[in-house]
Motif scaffolding. Sequence first.
Motif, PDB file in Angstrom:
ATOM      1  N   GLY A 112       0.791  -1.221   0.000  1.00 50.68           N
ATOM      2  CA  GLY A 112       0.000   0.000   0.000  1.00 50.68           C
ATOM      3  C   GLY A 112       0.823   1.271   0.000  1.00 50.68           C
ATOM      4  N   ASP A 113       2.135   1.139  -0.230  1.00 50.25           N
ATOM      5  CA  ASP A 113       3.015   2.309  -0.269  1.00 50.25           C
ATOM      6  C   ASP A 113       3.039   2.846  -1.697  1.00 50.25           C
ATOM      7  N   VAL A 114       2.483   4.041  -1.899  1.00 53.65           N
ATOM      8  CA  VAL A 114       2.416   4.656  -3.223  1.00 53.65           C
ATOM      9  C   VAL A 114       3.293   5.911  -3.285  1.00 53.65           C
ATOM     10  N   SER A 115       4.316   5.944  -2.429  1.00 49.59           N
ATOM     11  CA  SER A 115       5.224   7.094  -2.362  1.00 49.59           C
ATOM     12  C   SER A 115       5.918   7.321  -3.698  1.00 49.59           C
ATOM     13  N   LEU A 116       6.108   8.591  -4.036  1.00 47.69           N
ATOM     14  CA  LEU A 116       6.760   8.977  -5.290  1.00 47.69           C
ATOM     15  C   LEU A 116       8.191   9.403  -5.002  1.00 47.69           C
ATOM     16  N   THR A 117       9.143   8.821  -5.736  1.00 44.21           N
ATOM     17  CA  THR A 117      10.526   9.278  -5.667  1.00 44.21           C
ATOM     18  C   THR A 117      10.768  10.164  -6.879  1.00 44.21           C
ATOM     19  N   LEU A 118      11.287  11.358  -6.609  1.00 39.78           N
ATOM     20  CA  LEU A 118      11.530  12.360  -7.647  1.00 39.78           C
ATOM     21  C   LEU A 118      12.998  12.748  -7.626  1.00 39.78           C
ATOM     22  N   ARG A 119      13.636  12.681  -8.773  1.00 38.52           N
ATOM     23  CA  ARG A 119      14.999  13.206  -8.915  1.00 38.52           C
ATOM     24  C   ARG A 119      14.832  14.656  -9.346  1.00 38.52           C
ATOM     25  N   THR A 120      15.190  15.574  -8.441  1.00 38.19           N
ATOM     26  CA  THR A 120      14.988  16.990  -8.754  1.00 38.19           C
ATOM     27  C   THR A 120      15.895  17.412  -9.897  1.00 38.19           C
ATOM     28  N   SER A 121      15.476  18.432 -10.614  1.00 33.66           N
ATOM     29  CA  SER A 121      16.093  18.796 -11.893  1.00 33.66           C
ATOM     30  C   SER A 121      17.466  19.420 -11.786  1.00 33.66           C
ATOM     31  N   GLY A 122      17.784  20.025 -10.650  1.00 32.27           N
ATOM     32  CA  GLY A 122      19.045  20.749 -10.542  1.00 32.27           C
ATOM     33  C   GLY A 122      18.899  22.217 -10.919  1.00 32.27           C
ATOM     34  N   TRP A 123      17.695  22.619 -11.309  1.00 27.70           N
ATOM     35  CA  TRP A 123      17.447  24.013 -11.683  1.00 27.70           C
ATOM     36  C   TRP A 123      16.514  24.701 -10.689  1.00 27.70           C
ATOM     37  N   GLY A 124      16.097  24.008  -9.649  1.00 32.65           N
ATOM     38  CA  GLY A 124      15.259  24.619  -8.621  1.00 32.65           C
ATOM     39  C   GLY A 124      13.803  24.788  -9.001  1.00 32.65           C
ATOM     40  N   ASP A 125      13.370  24.177 -10.096  1.00 31.66           N
ATOM     41  CA  ASP A 125      12.003  24.416 -10.571  1.00 31.66           C
ATOM     42  C   ASP A 125      11.022  23.292 -10.230  1.00 31.66           C
TER      43      ASP A 125
END
Length: 136
Positions: free
Chosen positions: A81-94
Amino acid sequence: MAAGGSNNGFKLVTPDRAVQCNDGDDVTLRCHLSPETSAVAMEIRWFRRTDCIYLYKNGHVIEGRGYEGRVSVDPQQLQRGDVSLTLRTSGWGDDHGVYTCQVISGGHQEEGRVALMIKLAPLGKYQRGVGVFGFL
């Protein structure tokens, strides 16, 4: 802790109202079903503003434009039931802003929100890097 109503036997829980990370890092926006219920047969959507950035449906994944290769949900954790999202941030702060997780099962829909705050690198770091490449 944010949670929706429990019409179909589960609620969607987002334990963190806000998450902070350094720009360019991976960050996990936590979200899970309560009680622990398999989400494998459910539809899972993650939005930033009104844009769907991640869709899981019938075992297939579609990543939104600009998020290809940068977003994921651990398929092994869906069983729990874990639907956590992993996001690699862009490096541009957006990538800062509010993210919405939506889980749909039959006619039942739950939503949870997490705000992402990005800490930008000190300006000096980029100034040195730019100088090295001869752009100053």
